[in-house]
Design an enzyme around this catalytic site. Sequence first.
Site, short mmCIF file in Angstrom:
data_model
loop_
_atom_site.label_atom_id
_atom_site.label_comp_id
_atom_site.label_asym_id
_atom_site.label_seq_id
_atom_site.Cartn_x
_atom_site.Cartn_y
_atom_site.Cartn_z
N GLY A 105 34.98 43.93 46.72
CA GLY A 105 35.30 43.71 45.32
C GLY A 105 35.73 42.26 45.09
O GLY A 105 35.47 41.40 45.91
N LEU A 106 36.39 42.06 43.95
CA LEU A 106 36.86 40.70 43.64
C LEU A 106 38.23 40.54 44.26
O LEU A 106 39.24 40.56 43.58
CB LEU A 106 36.90 40.53 42.12
CG LEU A 106 36.73 39.12 41.59
CD1 LEU A 106 35.52 38.46 42.21
CD2 LEU A 106 36.60 39.15 40.08
N HIS A 107 38.24 40.39 45.56
CA HIS A 107 39.50 40.44 46.30
C HIS A 107 39.83 39.08 46.87
O HIS A 107 39.24 38.07 46.48
CB HIS A 107 39.36 41.49 47.40
CG HIS A 107 40.58 42.35 47.51
ND1 HIS A 107 41.22 42.55 48.69
CD2 HIS A 107 41.28 43.04 46.59
CE1 HIS A 107 42.26 43.34 48.49
NE2 HIS A 107 42.31 43.65 47.22
N ALA A 108 40.74 39.08 47.82
CA ALA A 108 41.31 37.86 48.39
C ALA A 108 40.43 36.61 48.32
O ALA A 108 40.64 35.74 47.48
CB ALA A 108 41.71 38.14 49.83
N ALA A 153 38.13 36.00 45.03
CA ALA A 153 38.97 35.68 43.87
C ALA A 153 39.46 34.24 43.96
O ALA A 153 39.47 33.50 42.98
CB ALA A 153 40.15 36.64 43.81
#
Lengths: 92, 561
Positions: free
Chosen positions: A17-20, A23
């Site tokens: 996903g739009l993670h660490a 992002a």
Amino acid sequence: MTNFKFETTVQVLTESGLHARPAGILVKVASQFKSKVELEKNGVKKNAKSIMSLLSLGALHGDHLNLIIEGEDAEAAEMEIKKLFQNIFEIS
Amino acid sequence: MGPAFIFTHQQIKVLKEKSENFQFEIEKLDQAYFKTENDLNKLIESQKLNGSNTSIEILEAHKMMLQDPEWKDQTLDLIKQGFTASFSLQESSRFFKSMLENLNDEYLKARADDIVDLTQRVLGYLIAGTKTQNKLLEPSILIAQDLLPTEFLSIDRNMILGIILENSSNSSHTAILAKTFEIPCIVGAKEVTQSVRNQDFILMDALKAQIQVNPDDTKKLQALKDLELQKIENKNLEIYIQKPSISLDQIEFEVASNLSCLDDLKIAQAKGTEGCGLFRSEFLLLDRQSMPLEHEQHEIYKTLLQNLKPHKVIIRLFDIGGDKQLPFLNLPKEENPFLGLRGLRLCLKNLDLMKPQLRALLRASQFGSLGIMAPMVTTREEVIQFRELLKICEEELLNEKLISTRPIYEVGIMVEVPAIAFILKDLIPLLDFISVGTNDLIQYLCATDRMNSEVAHLHDAYHPAVLRFLKLIAHETANSKVWMGLCGELAGQSDYVPLLMALGFKELSVSPGSLLKTRARICQTSVKASRALLEQALKAQSSIELKDLLGHIPKVGALQS
């Protein structure tokens, strides 16, 4: 100065996903532009230049997000950010 | 060993105060931000010199959060409403902290801690006279309730002899960083900040998690001597980093490492590890509120395999139960957890837990040489079930096109339930390898709780039964396709190593700290001569007799140069 507004849909293709990491990259890229950059999921809009807002968006793998960019350099910003999503955040 | 240094945060107290001059407050805030960013940049530069990627990543994340426009805007809004810069900052940080905490995501929860850390730093510049006096003037043992990552990184590492923390769990950033830098660290030492004073003399043993305050001179002297000897020995052992593990009579062995997280990996690699003989995957679960996702696991397994290629990486399925409990599984309390639902028994009953792990492992298998190992196996049926599940997951992954070809990997079990030895012959067609986990094996073989100090003397690796048991296993697997490994403290006992070599163990897996000692022993030993020693050792009638016999071997490190 002319203000442009662009709206388009992007898909999150990174597995986590739009993670660490993704992002962080997005914030860096978005912050290079003067325009206001926002991402929208389920009607909730978040500032794409803010790492904390972006993380709290909870964008998961496969999600379609609305990308809204407004400002004088909106066109360039839209191109760069779309590219980022298409290349799954791998910076070449 | 060294003097104590009590590290205090001086939790900065911020009063709800109004300010008449908001321009002035904004200027103050900007300056504090500027200085904090400067500090972070300096820290990043110094970490670059040290080549520490883990800490650079953490600091870069901090920097990005500091620059977060939403956070700053909110602070500015409050200032414009007439509050002081320090109060405004604290309020806005509280807001963002709870926002991240409420998202029920492990990663974001850790970021919430980062906000606290950053806020303290900026406040330190906003409020006069609070610049902390946490400067170490001599090498000391750092004692604190808790230690934030940036606090840890801002201290000169050469000045830290050890760290003792009251709170903090093992998975916290600081504990991980300490491990990475090979600084002894004890966490969960209750009330230590109250019972120790600055300049008290501390003896700490991180391996045993023991702390002694102001020991007498004899103890001090002894510890000093031990430390000196250890240093010399470690230095002498360094020549083995690059050497392969080959006996005097040219028989090849592998000395691998027991790992619990990715930070262990770097240390093991620095010592020249030949693969990983035991990855304790259940450590990925500790301190979590929810099950780790398949892709999270996949990334970790992939990293391990890629880094240790071409050596083998053996990953043990979640070994939960016994002394390792997980709150989110809601398991009923057991009378006898060590004899209860643990290891493979638990996995087979919780497919929600087991299947994502198997899938993550199978997907990772293409990145290196993988062995999948089941813990606490008791029956042949369990092994068959385990293999069937692997097949099912393979099919699923092929159907979902997550893998393109049938994965290649080895399947093994841990030998810790004594019953296994007597059915091993029947298991051989189902297995590629076995690995003896001596710690639990001895506990079950000798019916002795290894946590109970009253009977600790009975939990004895030198009990003749242990050696004879290993002999039985070796006999059952001899001349078969199944290879034998051993992961447990015993592989780190250098006087025992020749016996293991003679028994036919191909792979010895030890904690990274013992790696070179074990390899040195292998290089200085001939298998042929050890076989004679083994014959004699099998006749030993007591632990003392066996130790006497093995004691004749000259000490590693004193030999050769």
